[in-house]
Design a protein around this motif. Structure first.
Motif, mmCIF file in Angstrom:
data_model
loop_
_atom_site.group_PDB
_atom_site.id
_atom_site.type_symbol
_atom_site.label_atom_id
_atom_site.label_comp_id
_atom_site.label_asym_id
_atom_site.label_seq_id
_atom_site.Cartn_x
_atom_site.Cartn_y
_atom_site.Cartn_z
ATOM 1 N N ARG A 194 -49.276 -99.181 -41.618
ATOM 2 C CA ARG A 194 -47.905 -98.764 -41.283
ATOM 3 C C ARG A 194 -47.761 -97.241 -41.336
ATOM 4 O O ARG A 194 -47.064 -96.643 -40.514
ATOM 5 N N GLU A 195 -48.433 -96.638 -42.295
ATOM 6 C CA GLU A 195 -48.400 -95.178 -42.406
ATOM 7 C C GLU A 195 -49.020 -94.535 -41.165
ATOM 8 O O GLU A 195 -48.466 -93.578 -40.605
ATOM 9 N N LEU A 196 -50.148 -95.061 -40.734
ATOM 10 C CA LEU A 196 -50.826 -94.507 -39.561
ATOM 11 C C LEU A 196 -49.991 -94.685 -38.302
ATOM 12 O O LEU A 196 -49.809 -93.749 -37.510
ATOM 13 N N LEU A 197 -49.464 -95.877 -38.116
ATOM 14 C CA LEU A 197 -48.702 -96.145 -36.899
ATOM 15 C C LEU A 197 -47.357 -95.434 -36.927
ATOM 16 O O LEU A 197 -46.815 -95.061 -35.874
ATOM 17 N N GLY A 198 -46.819 -95.231 -38.130
ATOM 18 C CA GLY A 198 -45.539 -94.553 -38.249
ATOM 19 C C GLY A 198 -45.578 -93.116 -37.770
ATOM 20 O O GLY A 198 -44.540 -92.528 -37.447
ATOM 21 N N ALA A 199 -46.792 -92.543 -37.713
ATOM 22 C CA ALA A 199 -46.933 -91.165 -37.243
ATOM 23 C C ALA A 199 -46.934 -91.075 -35.722
ATOM 24 O O ALA A 199 -46.985 -89.968 -35.178
#
Length: 427
Positions: free
Chosen positions: A72-77
């Motif tokens: 989620r952190e990666l995609l949130g960027a």
């Protein structure tokens, strides 16, 4: 016709000469079949319940949760509606981000915790791929970062392998704990090689750049799980010993047993024609022999590779699978020679084959050690799940489905004696 041969009798009496199996596709193994004009209902073959997880201790949900958080952190960027100069790249990136978001939302629902972790690792890697592609498309060059991450992962993997002591309470438990860890090490080792290289011009090839980023993210996720599984086991087990030397000796004994047993079916692996004179096209018999011969050949070769690589716990499990596959091929050949598996395929015949497969899979739990048996039975469970999915999607070839179900039936029946054989050589 050759006489029926039991697994243990074959292992004890077969000659020691090794055979080199043919790895090419021979004419009768051509997967093409004459598709039967049979309509299968979506629920023609129902899913089966997997055996309980073979990992000796409970796997904490925190391991999967960590992958979800990272994904989620990666995609949130990555913005949900990216704005890029190249309209085609923008459209594809938007679609890839949406698919990655859906995968995160759906999660991983595989039956065993270790398999669910594999699903989450793939989700995490996909999210990193999307983020890497977006950064490349917007002019960010991550080539140095990718090289640095690969180097760090390679060093951490080397440290992990050097410290891996194969501690457990028994040789059996050592096999069940360390086989999945060895699989993770092998996967991580592949991913730290510079196979998916970062492009010299990331703006021109953003998705190639994304693949390089996702590839190394997958390496880190894999090493995270290997570390997490060992730490989980050590935290919940006291009084363990190192079984490394014992497992090496067991793996070598089992490798020889597989080599000896393979000689009894070697003529069916090397021939350019089927083991019967009749034309088997359009029959489940053909598919059964194709699948059984491929599995016997590949799984036997896997044991050799695992022993050579030092993956001794995996080699023990692999030996059980190879022995079960060889027995399956032997039984299939004798059955086909006796006229079995050749009748016209109907919806009813597929249903009967499914009933037999289900009953045989249920018998895996009655093996002398259900956990080891579950690991050995994975090819049968996996094939059954594949058949269920193909039928549910409306893409199943009824002839192939019935042949695959026959393979599941015979392989699952061979699992308990194969399990017993491996157990005897782990002590």
């Amino acid at each position: 016709m050759t006489s029926r041969r039991s697994l243990l009798a074959g292992i004890g009496g077969a000659g020691a000469a090794a055979l080199a199996g043919c790895t090419g596709v021979v004419p009768w193994r051509d997967d093409g079949t004459d598709r039967a004009d049979v309509a299968l209902a979506p629920d023609a073959v129902e899913p089966v319940e997997r055996s309980p997880s073979p990992f000796p201790v409970a796997v904490p949900e925190s391991l999967a949760a960590a992958h979800g958080t990272r994904a989620r952190e990666l995609l949130g960027a990555v913005p949900a509606d990216p704005s890029l100069p190249n309209a085609a790249v923008e459209r594809e990136l938007r679609n890839e981000r949406e698919r990655a978001a859906d995968r995160i939302e759906n999660g991983s629902d595989r039956p065993w915790p270790t398999d669910r972790l594999a699903g989450w690792r793939a989700i995490r890697s996909d999210a990193a791929t999307v983020r890497g592609a977006h950064r490349a498309a917007t002019g960010e060059d991550d080539s140095e970062a990718v090289r640095g991450r690969r180097r760090a992962a390679r060093e951490d993997l080397a440290s992990f392998v050097a410290a891996h002591e194969y501690r457990a309470r028994s040789p059996l438990e050592a096999t069940l704990v360390h086989a999945p860890v060895e699989d993770l090490v092998a996967t991580c080792r592949r991913r730290v090689r510079p196979v998916r290289t970062y492009p010299a011009d990331p703006v021109a090839r953003p998705f190639r750049a994304g693949e390089a980023v996702g590839w190394i993210e997958g390496a880190r996720a894999t090493l995270d799980d290997a570390t997490g599984l060992l730490e989980t086991y050590r935290a919940r087990r006291d009084g363990t010993d190192s079984w490394w030397s014992s497992l090496i000796a067991s793996a070598r004994r089992l490798r020889l047993a597989v080599d000896r047993e393979r000689t009894t079916v070697g003529r069916f692996l090397e021939r350019d024609d089927p083991p019967v004179d009749e034309d088997l096209r359009g029959t489940p018999a053909r598919r059964l022999l194709v699948e059984a011969s491929r599995r016997a050949e590949r799984l036997s070769e896997d044991v050799e590779e695992r022993v050579d690589d030092g993956a001794v716990a995996t080699a023990a499990v692999g030996a059980g699978r190879a022995l079960a596959a060889i027995e399956t091929l032997s039984t299939a050949v004798e059955g086909v020679r006796d006229g079995a598996y050749r009748d016209r395929v109907t919806a009813e015949s597929v249903g009967r084959a499914a009933d037999r497969a289900r009953e045989s899979l249920a018998g895996v739990a009655a093996a002398d050690d259900p956990r080891l048996a579950a690991r050995i039975a994975e090819p049968a469970f996996g094939t059954h799940a594949y058949v269920v999915d193909r039928i549910d999607e409306g893409h199943a070839d009824p002839v192939r489905a019935q042949g695959d179900l026959a393979f599941v039936d015979l392989y699952a029946r061979a699992v308990p004696p194969a399990t017993r054989f491996v157990l005897d050589r782990l002590d």
